[in-house]
Design a protein around this motif. Sequence first.
Motif, PDB file in Angstrom:
ATOM      1  N   LYS A 103       0.834  -1.207   0.000  1.00 35.35           N
ATOM      2  CA  LYS A 103       0.000   0.000   0.000  1.00 35.35           C
ATOM      3  C   LYS A 103       0.871   1.260   0.000  1.00 35.35           C
ATOM      4  CE  LYS A 103      -4.227   1.850   1.534  1.00 35.35           C
ATOM      5  NZ  LYS A 103      -5.554   1.388   1.593  1.00 35.35           N
ATOM      6  N   GLU A 104       1.998   1.217   0.700  1.00 34.94           N
ATOM      7  CA  GLU A 104       2.914   2.355   0.729  1.00 34.94           C
ATOM      8  C   GLU A 104       3.473   2.643  -0.664  1.00 34.94           C
ATOM      9  OE1 GLU A 104       7.401   3.114   2.385  1.00 34.94           O
ATOM     10  OE2 GLU A 104       6.023   2.046   3.701  1.00 34.94           O
ATOM     11  N   TYR A 105       3.832   1.593  -1.401  1.00 34.95           N
ATOM     12  CA  TYR A 105       4.444   1.769  -2.715  1.00 34.95           C
ATOM     13  C   TYR A 105       3.438   2.071  -3.817  1.00 34.95           C
ATOM     14  CZ  TYR A 105       9.213   0.564  -1.483  1.00 34.95           C
ATOM     15  OH  TYR A 105      10.475   0.593  -0.971  1.00 34.95           O
ATOM     16  N   PHE A 106       2.284   1.416  -3.808  1.00 35.54           N
ATOM     17  CA  PHE A 106       1.346   1.514  -4.928  1.00 35.54           C
ATOM     18  C   PHE A 106       0.061   2.276  -4.609  1.00 35.54           C
ATOM     19  CE2 PHE A 106       3.940  -2.163  -6.133  1.00 35.54           C
ATOM     20  CZ  PHE A 106       4.303  -1.768  -7.414  1.00 35.54           C
ATOM     21  N   ALA A 107      -0.068   2.770  -3.397  1.00 38.44           N
ATOM     22  CA  ALA A 107      -1.231   3.549  -2.986  1.00 38.44           C
ATOM     23  C   ALA A 107      -2.549   2.795  -3.181  1.00 38.44           C
ATOM     24  CB  ALA A 107      -1.265   4.890  -3.726  1.00 38.44           C
ATOM     25  N   MET A 108      -2.487   1.474  -3.087  1.00 37.09           N
ATOM     26  CA  MET A 108      -3.684   0.633  -3.122  1.00 37.09           C
ATOM     27  C   MET A 108      -3.321  -0.709  -2.517  1.00 37.09           C
ATOM     28  SD  MET A 108      -4.069  -0.665  -7.087  1.00 37.09           S
ATOM     29  CE  MET A 108      -4.175   0.958  -7.739  1.00 37.09           C
ATOM     30  N   SER A 109      -4.324  -1.453  -2.137  1.00 44.37           N
ATOM     31  CA  SER A 109      -4.076  -2.769  -1.558  1.00 44.37           C
ATOM     32  C   SER A 109      -3.701  -3.763  -2.654  1.00 44.37           C
ATOM     33  CB  SER A 109      -5.317  -3.271  -0.823  1.00 44.37           C
ATOM     34  OG  SER A 109      -6.339  -3.586  -1.760  1.00 44.37           O
ATOM     35  N   ALA A 110      -3.088  -4.851  -2.253  1.00 49.19           N
ATOM     36  CA  ALA A 110      -2.749  -5.914  -3.200  1.00 49.19           C
ATOM     37  C   ALA A 110      -4.005  -6.508  -3.816  1.00 49.19           C
ATOM     38  CB  ALA A 110      -1.933  -6.998  -2.500  1.00 49.19           C
ATOM     39  N   THR A 111      -5.066  -6.596  -3.039  1.00 50.55           N
ATOM     40  CA  THR A 111      -6.334  -7.116  -3.549  1.00 50.55           C
ATOM     41  C   THR A 111      -6.882  -6.195  -4.634  1.00 50.55           C
ATOM     42  OG1 THR A 111      -6.810  -8.112  -1.406  1.00 50.55           O
ATOM     43  CG2 THR A 111      -8.672  -7.819  -2.896  1.00 50.55           C
ATOM     44  N   ALA A 112      -6.854  -4.891  -4.406  1.00 52.76           N
ATOM     45  CA  ALA A 112      -7.330  -3.937  -5.408  1.00 52.76           C
ATOM     46  C   ALA A 112      -6.466  -4.007  -6.664  1.00 52.76           C
ATOM     47  CB  ALA A 112      -7.330  -2.523  -4.840  1.00 52.76           C
ATOM     48  N   TRP A 113      -5.165  -4.138  -6.481  1.00 52.01           N
ATOM     49  CA  TRP A 113      -4.239  -4.274  -7.621  1.00 52.01           C
ATOM     50  C   TRP A 113      -4.597  -5.505  -8.447  1.00 52.01           C
ATOM     51  CZ3 TRP A 113      -0.129  -1.454  -9.529  1.00 52.01           C
ATOM     52  CH2 TRP A 113       0.746  -2.126 -10.400  1.00 52.01           C
ATOM     53  N   ARG A 114      -4.823  -6.599  -7.764  1.00 53.92           N
ATOM     54  CA  ARG A 114      -5.140  -7.853  -8.445  1.00 53.92           C
ATOM     55  C   ARG A 114      -6.487  -7.758  -9.170  1.00 53.92           C
ATOM     56  NH1 ARG A 114      -4.224 -13.601  -5.830  1.00 53.92           N
ATOM     57  NH2 ARG A 114      -2.468 -13.578  -7.227  1.00 53.92           N
ATOM     58  N   LYS A 115      -7.488  -7.190  -8.506  1.00 56.33           N
ATOM     59  CA  LYS A 115      -8.814  -7.063  -9.135  1.00 56.33           C
ATOM     60  C   LYS A 115      -8.747  -6.192 -10.374  1.00 56.33           C
ATOM     61  CE  LYS A 115     -11.779  -7.861  -5.177  1.00 56.33           C
ATOM     62  NZ  LYS A 115     -12.672  -7.264  -4.174  1.00 56.33           N
ATOM     63  N   ASN A 116      -7.914  -5.202 -10.318  1.00 58.14           N
ATOM     64  CA  ASN A 116      -7.725  -4.315 -11.459  1.00 58.14           C
ATOM     65  C   ASN A 116      -6.598  -4.895 -12.302  1.00 58.14           C
ATOM     66  OD1 ASN A 116      -7.664  -2.226 -13.228  1.00 58.14           O
ATOM     67  ND2 ASN A 116      -7.463  -0.630 -11.675  1.00 58.14           N
ATOM     68  N   SER A 117      -6.841  -6.059 -12.886  1.00 62.95           N
ATOM     69  CA  SER A 117      -5.796  -6.832 -13.544  1.00 62.95           C
ATOM     70  C   SER A 117      -5.243  -6.186 -14.799  1.00 62.95           C
ATOM     71  CB  SER A 117      -6.315  -8.229 -13.886  1.00 62.95           C
ATOM     72  OG  SER A 117      -7.382  -8.124 -14.799  1.00 62.95           O
ATOM     73  N   ILE A 118      -5.793  -5.043 -15.196  1.00 63.92           N
ATOM     74  CA  ILE A 118      -5.269  -4.383 -16.377  1.00 63.92           C
ATOM     75  C   ILE A 118      -4.194  -3.359 -16.012  1.00 63.92           C
ATOM     76  CG2 ILE A 118      -7.295  -4.733 -17.801  1.00 63.92           C
ATOM     77  CD1 ILE A 118      -8.167  -1.871 -17.037  1.00 63.92           C
ATOM     78  N   ALA A 119      -3.796  -3.291 -14.747  1.00 59.64           N
ATOM     79  CA  ALA A 119      -2.762  -2.347 -14.345  1.00 59.64           C
ATOM     80  C   ALA A 119      -1.479  -2.657 -15.080  1.00 59.64           C
ATOM     81  CB  ALA A 119      -2.535  -2.438 -12.835  1.00 59.64           C
ATOM     82  N   SER A 120      -0.923  -1.674 -15.743  1.00 61.52           N
ATOM     83  CA  SER A 120       0.314  -1.865 -16.492  1.00 61.52           C
ATOM     84  C   SER A 120       0.915  -0.512 -16.834  1.00 61.52           C
ATOM     85  CB  SER A 120       0.034  -2.657 -17.771  1.00 61.52           C
ATOM     86  OG  SER A 120      -0.855  -1.938 -18.592  1.00 61.52           O
ATOM     87  N   MET A 121       2.073  -0.553 -17.459  1.00 65.94           N
ATOM     88  CA  MET A 121       2.717   0.667 -17.937  1.00 65.94           C
ATOM     89  C   MET A 121       2.326   0.864 -19.396  1.00 65.94           C
ATOM     90  SD  MET A 121       4.579   1.999 -15.529  1.00 65.94           S
ATOM     91  CE  MET A 121       5.722   3.060 -16.371  1.00 65.94           C
ATOM     92  N   TYR A 122       2.180   2.096 -19.798  1.00 63.94           N
ATOM     93  CA  TYR A 122       1.954   2.419 -21.194  1.00 63.94           C
ATOM     94  C   TYR A 122       2.556   3.799 -21.460  1.00 63.94           C
ATOM     95  CZ  TYR A 122      -1.701   5.825 -20.183  1.00 63.94           C
ATOM     96  OH  TYR A 122      -2.377   6.925 -19.754  1.00 63.94           O
ATOM     97  N   ILE A 123       2.737   4.123 -22.728  1.00 64.96           N
ATOM     98  CA  ILE A 123       3.256   5.432 -23.089  1.00 64.96           C
ATOM     99  C   ILE A 123       2.075   6.368 -23.272  1.00 64.96           C
ATOM    100  CG2 ILE A 123       4.613   6.747 -24.768  1.00 64.96           C
ATOM    101  CD1 ILE A 123       6.207   4.651 -23.151  1.00 64.96           C
TER     102      ILE A 123
END
Length: 173
Positions: A103-123
């Motif tokens: 949560k400190e690094y990504f400003a969200m929980s691991a569960t929220a990160w996982r549910k939002n499975s489209i999280a990625s880098m883009y230009i």
Amino acid sequence: MESTNINQSNEYKRRINAVLDHLDQHYASEQGLETLAGIANFSPFHFHRIFKAILGESLYKDIQHIRIEKAAHQLKFQQQKSITAIALDCGFNSSAAFARTFKEYFAMSATAWRKNSIASMYIDPETNHAQWNLDMLSRKNVTIEVSDLPEVQLAYLRHIGPLKGQKKVGQTV
């Protein structure tokens, strides 16, 4: 005299890079200061000072940074694996410590990160900088093109410093 400092600095960076490469491969296991100093051929005291001077963060913080990035990748691409299993596999002592760090690094929980499975880098098309994208599916008129490119030499940028928040990684570019 100045060329000696530059050469010494380049040699120090080469040695620290050897440690960073080692940490990237062995991030999940406990890494002792003496072992890592030995990889860089420094005394533990000197290694710790040089590491922090070059990277701008402590050895502990850098190891934590590597572990949390590896965990974020596993959360996205190993959906069948439990969050606790990922935390332990990435070298965290407990799921609570992992949750706090994530949560400190990504400003969200691991569960929220996982549910939002489209999280990625883009230009980002407006800024031409890499950005964390948590809602790429909401963009309209996205065109994907597959091309064969001529062979080129590549270099990489290692992000050094805090990864707190989504905007920090984009500042590396």
